[in-house]
Write a protein that holds these residues in place. Sequence first.
Motif, short mmCIF file in Angstrom:
data_model
loop_
_atom_site.label_atom_id
_atom_site.label_comp_id
_atom_site.label_asym_id
_atom_site.label_seq_id
_atom_site.Cartn_x
_atom_site.Cartn_y
_atom_site.Cartn_z
N ILE A 175 11.04 3.40 -12.11
CA ILE A 175 11.25 4.52 -11.48
C ILE A 175 12.03 4.26 -10.20
CG2 ILE A 175 10.43 6.51 -10.55
CD1 ILE A 175 8.01 5.94 -12.43
N HIS B 44 8.99 10.73 -7.44
CA HIS B 44 8.26 9.59 -7.78
C HIS B 44 6.98 9.95 -8.64
CE1 HIS B 44 10.26 6.38 -4.99
NE2 HIS B 44 11.08 6.85 -5.97
N HIS C 39 7.62 11.35 -12.05
CA HIS C 39 7.88 10.30 -12.80
C HIS C 39 6.94 9.51 -13.30
CE1 HIS C 39 12.20 11.72 -11.70
NE2 HIS C 39 11.88 12.39 -12.66
N ILE C 40 6.18 9.07 -12.43
CA ILE C 40 4.97 8.19 -12.93
C ILE C 40 3.89 8.59 -13.70
CG2 ILE C 40 3.01 7.19 -11.49
CD1 ILE C 40 4.36 6.60 -8.87
N ALA D 247 3.75 1.87 -15.28
CA ALA D 247 4.95 2.44 -14.10
C ALA D 247 5.55 1.29 -13.20
CB ALA D 247 4.76 3.56 -13.59
N CYS E 260 7.37 1.15 -9.63
CA CYS E 260 8.14 2.38 -8.84
C CYS E 260 8.47 1.74 -7.52
CB CYS E 260 7.31 3.44 -8.52
SG CYS E 260 7.96 4.72 -7.78
N ASN F 85 3.97 -0.92 -7.55
CA ASN F 85 4.84 -0.47 -6.39
C ASN F 85 5.49 -1.87 -5.99
OD1 ASN F 85 4.50 1.05 -3.03
ND2 ASN F 85 6.42 1.16 -4.69
#
Length: 313
Positions: free
Chosen positions: A76, A83, A86-87, A97, A99, A126
Motif C-alpha cells: 500500500i 491507508h 486500503h488496509i 498488508a 503499508c 508498517n
Amino acid sequence: MKDFALIGAAGHIARKHLRAIQETGNRLVAAVDPFDVMGRLDSFFPEAEFFLDCNSFERFVADRKKNNHPINYFSICSPNYLHAAHIQSALRHQAFAICEKPLVLYPEEIETIEKAEQESGCKVFNILQLRLHPAIAALREKVKSGPAGQVHDIDLTYITPRGKWYFKSWKGDVDKSGGIAANIGIHFFDMLTWIFGEVQRSTVHLRQPDKAAGLLELKTARVRWFLSIDFNDLPAEARQKGLHTYRSITMEGHEIEFSDGFSDLHTESYRQILSGQGFGLGEAAPCIRLAHQIRNTQVVGARGDYHPFFKQR
C-alpha cells in the motif's frame, strides 16, 4: 514465490516497493492507480495487470481468490488518508498488508484494524525502515547499555524542500497527509521512541503548513526537533555543497552519522516480513499517537527550550 498487488503504483515510494517485491523473488500480479502513465512497471513486472480504479482492481482480486489463486500480499503506497481503507481491503481479501508510513492518521483506526486482523487471520506490517539501519540499530544498543537513568540531549533537523506542486497535492492538505509531522517526520519520531523510550511530554513551538518544531521529552532523551520543506531553511553549508536535503541528528552535540545505508532498507523490510518478522500495529502505534498529538496540541511559540533553527527565524 508470493503474489502481490500494489495500490498507489504511480507514487514516488512505489518504486522501492516494486524493487523489494522483485529482489525478494516474488511476483506482482496487479497494480492500481488513477494515474495512467505507468511505464515504470515495464522495468519490474510488465506482465502485471493494471487498473485505473479500485472497483475493477477489487473485482480482479476477488476473482483470483474465487479461482484458488489468491493475492498473498497488498503493498500500500496510496495517499496517507487512504491507508486505513486500503488496509481493510487487504484484510477483507485475506491478504497480508505492507503499508508505507504513516500506517494511519488517527489512533482509533489502529483499534479498528486490529479487530479486522483478528477476523481475517492476516497481519498488517508498517515500513519502519530506520529501525533496520545499521547506524541506528547500533545507537539503540549503545543507549540501552549506557548508565541507567541517563537522559540524552538530542537535536533532530530534517529539511527536504518541496516545490509549489506540494500544496496543490494531497500532501499539502493536513486532513489528507496529517501535516508535516506525519508526512515527513513520522519515521524519525518512530526511530526516536524506539531508541529512547515512550513519550513523557510533547511541546509544539511551531506548526505551519511548511514547517514545524517542538520538544519531545522521552524516557531517556530530550529531543528538540525541526522539520521543514522550505528551501530557505537549508543551512548555508548545505547550499554551498549543492545539497537539496539536510538531515542531522546530534546527541550531546556530536553528530550521529547515518547518511549512507538507505538504498536497500525497503528490500530488507520485505525480507523480514516474508520471514515472519516485520513491524506490526503495536510497533507503529506510538508514532501514530505522537504525530496526532503534535497535529492537535496548542502551539506555544518561542518559549522554553526550542530548536536553534526556530530561534534563527
